[in-house]
Design an enzyme around this catalytic site. Structure first.
Site, short mmCIF file in Angstrom:
data_model
loop_
_atom_site.label_atom_id
_atom_site.label_comp_id
_atom_site.label_asym_id
_atom_site.label_seq_id
_atom_site.Cartn_x
_atom_site.Cartn_y
_atom_site.Cartn_z
N GLU A 65 -1.75 -5.37 8.65
CA GLU A 65 -1.11 -5.20 9.69
C GLU A 65 -1.22 -5.20 10.82
O GLU A 65 -2.63 -5.17 10.68
CB GLU A 65 -0.46 -2.92 9.33
CG GLU A 65 0.24 -3.59 8.21
CD GLU A 65 0.46 -1.30 7.87
OE1 GLU A 65 -0.32 -0.96 8.92
OE2 GLU A 65 0.62 -1.55 6.64
N ASP A 71 1.00 -1.25 0.24
CA ASP A 71 -0.23 0.15 0.09
C ASP A 71 1.01 1.29 -0.49
O ASP A 71 0.08 2.15 -0.20
CB ASP A 71 -1.34 -0.06 1.32
CG ASP A 71 0.11 0.00 1.95
OD1 ASP A 71 1.13 -0.38 3.05
OD2 ASP A 71 -0.92 -0.26 3.23
N SER A 72 1.85 0.69 -0.11
CA SER A 72 3.25 2.02 -0.35
C SER A 72 2.84 2.58 -1.84
O SER A 72 3.36 3.67 -2.04
CB SER A 72 3.87 1.96 -0.07
OG SER A 72 4.56 0.69 -0.85
N ASP A 74 -1.64 -6.29 -0.31
CA ASP A 74 -1.21 -5.68 1.58
C ASP A 74 -3.18 -5.18 0.84
O ASP A 74 -3.40 -4.44 0.27
CB ASP A 74 -1.09 -4.08 1.31
CG ASP A 74 0.42 -4.22 2.25
OD1 ASP A 74 0.71 -4.60 2.42
OD2 ASP A 74 0.73 -3.11 1.46
N GLU A 125 9.61 -4.14 10.33
CA GLU A 125 10.08 -3.25 10.38
C GLU A 125 10.12 -2.18 10.84
O GLU A 125 9.50 -2.07 11.62
CB GLU A 125 8.74 -2.45 9.14
CG GLU A 125 8.56 -1.09 8.46
CD GLU A 125 8.03 -0.36 7.24
OE1 GLU A 125 6.31 -1.19 7.04
OE2 GLU A 125 8.26 0.62 7.65
N LYS A 181 -1.15 -9.42 2.84
CA LYS A 181 -0.73 -9.26 4.02
C LYS A 181 -1.61 -7.75 5.15
O LYS A 181 -2.16 -7.08 4.00
CB LYS A 181 0.41 -8.27 3.68
CG LYS A 181 1.63 -7.61 4.68
CD LYS A 181 3.15 -6.85 4.53
CE LYS A 181 3.16 -5.93 3.44
NZ LYS A 181 3.00 -4.74 4.27
O1 KIV Z 1 3.49 -1.16 1.62
C1 KIV Z 1 5.01 -1.81 1.67
O2 KIV Z 1 5.36 -0.85 0.95
C2 KIV Z 1 5.00 -2.51 2.52
C3 KIV Z 1 6.72 -2.63 3.35
C4 KIV Z 1 7.32 -1.21 3.50
C5 KIV Z 1 6.97 -3.68 4.12
O3 KIV Z 1 4.82 -2.60 3.19
#
Ligand code: KIV
Length: 274
Positions: free
Chosen positions: A125, A54-55, A93, A192, A123
């Site tokens: 969190e 989600d980056s 994510d 992280e 993924k």
């Molecule tokens: O969204 C992302 O890029 C991440 C990484 C920083 C692990 O969750």
């Protein structure tokens, strides 16, 4: 004699391969990707896993945090990546607001990701506070990678992107959460921006692979944001980031040259037209 060309089939990386890599002591390589063109290069270069993180909210859309990106947008990025990838394990994510506090919503978000992108896993969190969502998603046979330590979807709770779990209480909770995720059935966990000694302890205690970003070398694999390691993003230099290229400068120079060539009528030349 037959002239048939025999090509070696590409062996897809699976969650099972992840487990084997940990058992064999082979480090796992992971990078983010959000689009077809770069995911294809990353996959063909031999990466083990691609995170459609989600980056994308920051890198692709220019938001300050990861909070604004939507499930539909993550599905768009996930499907673009999946169309390119033949070998790497693809993890997408679940974005902010699609799984916290409501395990039924969490399951339907995860199902949409799996059905509409072609990803291999999702993924999410958090630890104890999202355990019910984790259990419900896993009960549908969807593999989960956990994410602990600095969890950017909680940035407004933390107030800062500095190193997490330096204090004993937070470190103890992180270790407990990591065990809870493993016991629930997650196939891997990302840690992280936490102290290297703590990450190493977690990697030793867990049997599932621990992937680090800013978590030192004592873990089972590493993940970086592709645009950071290629130097496309700039003005962002955390200690853990190794830049393998400086594409911001290279792209900028290429664009300046193109502008100059167009202005001077140097482009296109005689060979570059019909
Ligand atoms: O969204 C992302 O890029 C991440 C990484 C920083 C692990 O969750």
């Amino acid at each position: 004699m037959s002239s048939a060309i025999v090509s070696t089939p590409i062996k897809k990386v699976t969650t099972f391969s992840f487990a084997q890599m940990k058992q064999n002591g082979e480090k796992i390589s992971m990078l983010t990707s959000y689009d077809y063109s770069l995911a294809r290069i990353v996959d063909e270069a031999g990466i083990d896993a691609i995170l459609v993180g989600d980056s994308a909210s920051n890198v692709m859309a220019g938001w300050e945090t990861t909070l604004p990106i939507t499930l539909d947008q993550m599905i768009y990025h996930g499907a673009s990546v999946a169309r390119a990838v033949k070998r790497a394990l693809i993890v997408v994510d679940l974005p902010f607001g699609t799984y916290q506090g409501n395990s039924k919503q969490a399951l339907s978000s995860a199902i949409r990701i799996m059905k509409e992108t072609g990803a291999d896993a999702i993924k999410i969190e958090g630890g104890e506070e999202i355990l019910e969502s984790v259990q419900r998603i896993l009960s549908a046979g969807i593999p989960i990678m956990g994410h602990l330590g600095l969890t950017p979807q909680s940035i407004h709770k933390f107030g800062t992107y500095t190193v997490r779990a330096r204090e004993e209480a937070e470190a103890n909770k992180l270790v407990r959460d990591a065990h809870l995720l493993e016991e629930a059935g997650c196939f891997s966990v990302v840690l992280e921006k936490i102290p290297a000694s703590l990450a190493e302890r977690v990697a030793k205690e867990l049997t599932i692979p621990v992937i680090g970003i800013g978590a030192g070398s004592g873990v089972d694999g590493q993940v970086l944001v592709l645009h950071d390691m290629l130097g496309i993003t700039n003005g962002f230099s955390p200690r853990f980031l190794r830049r393998y290229m400086h594409l911001y400068e290279d792209i900028s120079a290429a664009v300046s040259s193109y502008v100059a060539d167009v202005k001077s009528s140097d482009f296109p030349n005689d060979k570059e037209q019909y």
